[in-house]
Design an enzyme around this catalytic site. Structure first.
Site, PDB file in Angstrom:
ATOM      1  N   GLY A 234       0.814  -1.206   0.000  1.00 38.39           N
ATOM      2  CA  GLY A 234       0.000   0.000   0.000  1.00 38.39           C
ATOM      3  C   GLY A 234       0.850   1.259   0.000  1.00 38.39           C
ATOM      4  CG  PHE A 235       4.309   1.574  -1.096  1.00 38.80           C
ATOM      5  CD1 PHE A 235       5.359   1.005  -0.401  1.00 38.80           C
ATOM      6  CD2 PHE A 235       3.977   1.049  -2.336  1.00 38.80           C
ATOM      7  CE1 PHE A 235       6.069  -0.064  -0.925  1.00 38.80           C
ATOM      8  CE2 PHE A 235       4.676  -0.030  -2.870  1.00 38.80           C
ATOM      9  CZ  PHE A 235       5.722  -0.586  -2.157  1.00 38.80           C
ATOM     10  N   GLY A 462       2.260  -7.240   3.331  1.00 37.44           N
ATOM     11  CA  GLY A 462       3.338  -7.760   2.488  1.00 37.44           C
ATOM     12  C   GLY A 462       4.687  -7.673   3.170  1.00 37.44           C
ATOM     13  CD  GLU A 703       6.251   4.505   7.469  1.00 28.89           C
ATOM     14  OE1 GLU A 703       5.524   5.413   7.115  1.00 28.89           O
ATOM     15  OE2 GLU A 703       6.108   3.896   8.542  1.00 28.89           O
TER      16      GLU A 703
END
Ligand SMILES: Cc1cc2nc3c(=O)[nH]c(=O)nc-3n(C[C@H](O)[C@H](O)[C@H](O)COP(=O)(O)OP(=O)(O)OC[C@H]3O[C@@H](n4cnc5c(N)ncnc54)[C@H](O)[C@@H]3O)c2cc1C
Lengths: 743, 331
Positions: A234-235, A462, A703
């Site tokens: 999704g980021f 993921g 991140e």
């Protein structure tokens, strides 16, 4: 390496869900085919600003297989969520089809539902809108902004200190609009069973998604269930619901049939967020020995017409370095574009690009090694909040990285380093990312079939969450990984956190550890009270739970498996709950500054004769607390580094200035790093447990790997070419002016 | 996509007989993409995948015959091509992705259409549509005032500045391939240089094919004795991107002087860009940097950059100079 349960934390562990993925049996949201399902295809606005005068759906309605065309006129009531309600976070203020005003290209104006996807696609193409179009405000640069600026962090007297600083940098750095491009596109399958709605969604937060959908649709929360078994990443783009989710739910309710809606890649560029453009002025003042005396960070980011999206570029600015005089301001600039959305490392990633690029320029001004400049300005405490750091090893990241990279061999002159007929450029930058432990609940259950399950309403996007959770259960219970079932991705499970902000591991592992311990305690108690149990009558203190068995501490024999006890007791399953106390409530952590740190060292190869620049090598050192699964964690960091190559050199969403359309909205035209662009990546984790981050001291790694990469790349580019590029991405046209023309 | 009927042709005769008002479909990597965008709206598709045109054969005169249905991957990896026409192998392998190359055919590649973003969008006349004289003649060219970083600097007209995207064609231009076609009026051959058309006033007419004509094969002349050839493609990322500038060079050097030279460029022209200016500047000259630079200067002398692509002029020059160096290197 240890293979005992005790050694599982920190052991590189292959994904337990790997086989499901490699055999194509992992079910992603769009893989759910429900009996009687209809297919929905959105119609999008082809202008960026104006009003829909008429919407002609008559031709579409007559097309074969068409069941419904949904639009402003017939969607019925949808409700906005309360702005700022942290339990119901939405992506856009406006709900789907709320009015007939078009505020960005690609805004949904209708939804065609038909028996097949092809029929819906064909009919969507003949829905005709007639607009009262206005000239859209889509100017790329934000430098026309003249309005108020919001004041952010502040200490000392920046103006005075900067004015009298011996060495100064005053530059503006620009990052372009970047689009989230997870491999799996957004999708929504809505199924109503009378009043009960189940949504198979592409979401990074099933729990929040459920609340938002209930509020948007105006139905009781108990009536909504959201499922995301697997997510093709999704980021950040899938953190919160987008309007298409309510569109599919309403269509399914109206038709009394399940409805599937999948976005196209083209829609991914206009309808589900992006990292906004940022323009950041950085001013740094230092004494001639490199000590920072003044730092200011003034940024602008674009937002949409209705949403107030602040990119938060100064997230890391106030605490990363020690500086007595600091000032931060910001403002939002409205454009006829869709709502921006958090993208991997929101705020800190573009912000650190600017600040660290500024630090590199300062190092050059000072003729000082950029690693040393950072060490000289390392902070002892969080000077913004005036509290101690929980665990900070920034300097060690810098030192270990420099050593691994071979930084001491760097010669400073432009184009002075060469290899195999190519010029080498070396650059570096620091990285940081916030850590938080969110409140959440997990259940661990022993089953009479010999398996253990762990359940929490979070999801694996993921990153390896399934595996990490199984590791914790294995460590606690000794039950082997192949007998542990991890159940995630369902809002009917105990409340779990959003997969965002790198917070899942640090939050949920604690709850799982507690639930495991609690469940084992209950098992011990049960084993002493059951007729026929070899442990009947024993005292709980004499017993221990090891390798999935219960035994007396002083003897090896007579150690029944937990399943035998459950069978004797005629109980199918025994479960216990564990809860994580959030960092802001835990006395240990609530007055601490919690962050991860990192250092990025980058090598580029530059062939001036053909203006070819490639990133050849990256060394990244990460201080993110204890690493639960180094294999999954290294994969996160390496993936983020590749994304950093894209951010530094390739990615940029271009909007046509006449129409406001993202004109390069395809995987061929929007350039992301390919495998061939991926450098050699060396990932090191310092692995110092954070003493206040719960049982394991883990802070999460989703991140931080992206932070600093772009600034290290632009420094390496400068070193190789002499060209100082302050607007990302660095393009060939920025480098043609390089003076050294021969490698 | 518009509805269409579909015919699978078992042989060339049947294919030709079904061709009226139809489009042939080979790999489909260009055609199906454009059908989904409503740029192509054929009433009938004639599938030519069964045609016996998938062979690479040596010709008696030493040349090479490439069937129109030979896949780009098979052509690129052919021993004969790798040995005798490396420029072609290199060009093919620099294009698209392995998956696309496995589908794409020689005939289809010759006819692939531009990636100009405005060509792929709805035409002017619909809300938010864009003028495109190639897609809908007479509607103007939105690229001239639009985002045109990828566009052509050579061979443009005020009607169209779309780049010809093929890598394979650039190599074939330098190799002076000959295209064999068969149609309602029988068989004929077309010299490579005459195959693709400049946009001029009629950008929608892209090549010399007539209605119903099928490309059957492409012949490469016998390899030039003693010559070396090379292809260089420059782009933003390392793979899966069309050229910003590319160059195909076939050269023979004797006694330090250039005795045979063919130069073609990609990514910069509205058609695969054979540069006779560069060739003239090089023929008989010493194979050195000065000559290469002069040739690059000559090749780009007539370049007309647009607002976002001025850099292509310089990039194409560097690309050409480097390719000439490689093709003339003695080692
Ligand atoms: C994402 C993407 C990236 C790409 N990148 C590159 C790149 O970097 N470099 C590059 O060179 N190419 C690139 N391509 C283009 C690719 O090479 C072409 O799509 C391919 O060569 C077309 O061949 P095909 O057989 O699939 O043609 P088709 O799509 O089947 O046909 C194309 C056209 O040719 C006609 N046609 C096909 N065969 C015949 C015949 N025998 N006789 C008459 N007419 C015929 C068809 O009717 C149609 O009009 C890319 C394509 C895509 C989709």
């Amino acid at each position: 390496m240890s293979t005992t349960p005790a050694g599982i934390i920190g052991r590189p562990t292959p994904r337990i869900d790997g086989p499901l993925k490699t055999t194509g049996t992992a079910k992603y949201s769009a893989d759910f085919h429900i009996e009687g399902m209809a297919y929905a295809v959105p119609v999008i606005a082809s202008i960026a600003s104006g009003k829909i005068r008429t919407l002609d759906t008559s031709a579409a309605e007559k097309m074969p297989g068409v069941l419904l065309v949904l639009h402003h006129g017939n969607i019925g009531p949808l409700y906005r969520t309360v702005p700022g309600d942290g339990d119901a976070t939405n992506s856009e203020v406006r709900s789907a089809f709320e009015d007939d005003v078009v505020r960005h290209w690609g805004q949904y104006i209708a939804l065609v539902v038909a028996e097949t996807f092809e029929q819906a696609t064909a009919a969507a193409a003949v829905v005709k809108a007639d607009y009262e179009a206005e000239k859209p405000s889509v100017r790329e640069s934000l430098d026309d902004y003249t309005g108020e600026r919001k004041k952010g962090s502040h200490r000392g007297d920046f103006d005075k200190a900067f004015a009298s600083a011996q060495v100064k940098v005053d530059q503006t750095y620009v990052t372009p609009i970047e689009t989230h491009n997870p491999i799996e596109m957004h999708g929504s399958v809505a199924v109503w069973d009378r009043e009960q709605l189940t949504m198979f969604e592409t979401t990074q937060g099933v729990v929040n998604h459920r609340v938002v959908m209930a509020q948007t649709l105006g139905v009781p929360i108990e009536n909504v269930r959201v499922v995301t078994r697997f997510l093709g990443s999704g980021f950040g783009g899938k953190l919160f619901p987008w309007p298409h989710c309510a569109m599919s739910a309403v269509a399914a309710r109206k038709l009394g049939r399940p409805v599937k809606l999948s976005l196209t890649r083209k829609m991914m560029f206009s309808s589900v967020g992006y990292r906004p453009r940022t323009e950041q002025r950085i001013r740094l003042g230092a004494s001639s020995d490199g000590k920072l005396v003044a730092l200011s960070h003034d940024y602008l980011n674009n937002t949409s017409m209705l949403d107030d999206f602040d990119e938060g570029c100064a997230e890391a600015t106030p605490y990363l370095y020690s500086v007595a005089n600091l000032s931060v301001t910001s403002a939002l600039v409205r454009r006829n574009l869709g709502a921006p959305m958090y993208m991997r490392g929101p705020g800190a990633v573009p912000g650190l690009y600017a600040m660290e690029a500024g630090m590199n320029e300062l190092a050059d001004e000072l003729k000082m090694d950029p690693v040393k400049l950072r060490i000289v300005n390392d902070a002892e405490k969080d000077e913004d909040k005036n509290i101690p750091f929980s665990s900070r090893h920034y300097q060690e990241c810098l030192e270990v990285g420099a050593k691994k990279f071979g930084w001491e061999k760097r010669t400073a002159g432009t184009g002075s380093m060469k290899r195999d007929g190519k010029i080498l450029g070396w650059g570096m930058a620091g990285a940081s990312w916030v850590a938080t432990r969110l409140p959440c609940t997990a259940h661990v259950e022993f089953h009479s079939n010999g398996r253990v399950s762990v359940r929490s309403g979070t999801q694996d996007i993921g990153t390896g969450t399934y595996t990490t959770f199984a590791q914790v259960v294995h460590e606690k219970t000794g039950v082997p990984l192949d007998r542990i079932d991890v159940v995630l991705g369902d809002s009917s499970l105990p409340d779990g956190p959003m997969s965002g902000g790198s917070m899942v591991t640090g939050s949920v592992c604690d709850a799982i550890a507690k639930a495991s311990t609690e469940a084992m305690k209950k098992m011990l108690a049960l084993s002493t009270g059951i007729d026929g149990s070899p442990l009947k009558g024993a005292k709980a203190e004499e017993l221990e739970f090891a390798d999935g068995r219960i035994r007396k501490k002083d003897q090896a024999a007579g150690d029944p498996e937990f399943a035998e006890i459950l069978k004797l007791a005629r109980i199918d399953g025994l479960s216990a709950e564990g809860k994580t106390v959030p960092t802001w409530e835990d006395p240990q952590s609530k007055d601490k500054s919690l962050h991860s740190y990192g250092a990025q060292f980058v090598e580029v190869e530059w062939e001036p004769e053909i203006a070819r620049l490639r990133v050849s090598r990256v060394v990244t050192v990460i201080d993110a607390g204890r690493i639960i699964n180094p294999k999954a964690a290294a994969n996160q960091i390496a993936g983020a580094v590749v994304m950093g190559v894209g951010m530094g050199l390739l990615e940029e969403t271009v909007h046509d200035q006449r129409t406001g359309q993202p004109i390069n909205g395809s995987m061929a035209d929007y350039l992301m790093a390919t495998c061939a662009d991926s450098p050699d990546i060396d990932v090191t984790f310092l692995d110092h447990p954070d003493p206040v981050m719960g049982e394991y001291g883990a802070r999460g790694v989703g991140e931080i790997g992206l932070a600093g990469v772009a600034a290290a790349i632009t420094a390496a580019v400068h070193h190789a070419t002499g060209m100082r590029v302050r607007e990302l991405p660095v393009k060939i046209e920025n480098l043609l002016g390089a003076k050294v023309l021969q490698a | 996509m518009e509805t269409f009927s579909y015919v699978k042709a078992p042989n060339v005769e049947k294919a030709l007989a079904s061709a009226d008002g139809a489009k042939f479909i080979a790999g489909g990597t260009t055609l199906v993409d454009l059908m989904k965008l409503y740029v192509e709206t054929p009433k009938t598709l004639v599938d030519i995948n069964l045609l016996p045109l998938d062979k690479i054969e040596k010709l008696p005169d030493g040349g090479l015959r490439i069937g129109a249905m030979v896949r780009n991957s098979d052509l690129a990896w052919s021993e004969e091509v790798k040995k005798s026409y490396p420029v072609l192998s290199e060009a093919l392998l620099s294009g698209a992705s392995p998956q696309l190359r496995n589908m794409a055919t020689t005939g289809g590649n010759l006819l692939q259409r531009t990636r100009c973003m405005y060509f792929r969008e709805p035409s002017a006349g619909t809300p938010g549509g864009y003028g495109c004289n190639k897609r809908t003649p007479g509607t103007g060219c939105a690229a001239v005032d639009g985002f045109n970083r990828m566009h052509a600097v050579l061979g443009t007209s005020d009607k169209c500045i779309a780049t010809h995207p093929s890598d394979m064609c650039v190599a074939m231009a330098a190799l002076e391939a000959v295209i064999h076609v068969e149609g309602p009026k029988g068989k004929r051959t077309i010299a490579f240089a005459d195959f693709h058309k400049l946009p001029g006033e009629t950008p929608h007419i892209e090549n010399a094919l007539e209605a119903g004509e099928l490309i059957t094969h492409v012949d490469l002349p016998k390899p030039v004795e003693g010559a070396k050839s090379t292809y260089l493609k420059l782009r933003d990322r390392a793979s899966y991107e069309f050229a910003l500038a590319s160059a195909a060079v076939v050269a023979r050097v004797e006694g330090g002087h250039i005795r045979y030279i063919r130069v073609a460029m990609g990514g910069v022209g509205t058609k695969p860009w054979r540069s006779r200016e560069a060739e003239a500047a090089l023929m008989g000259k010493p194979a050195n940097e000065a000559a290469f630079k002069a040739a690059a200067q000559a090749a780009l002398a007539k370049a007309k950059p647009q607002k976002d692509n001025a850099f292509k002029v310089e990039l194409a020059k560097r690309c050409l100079v480097r390719s000439l160096k490689t093709a003339t290197a003695t080692a």
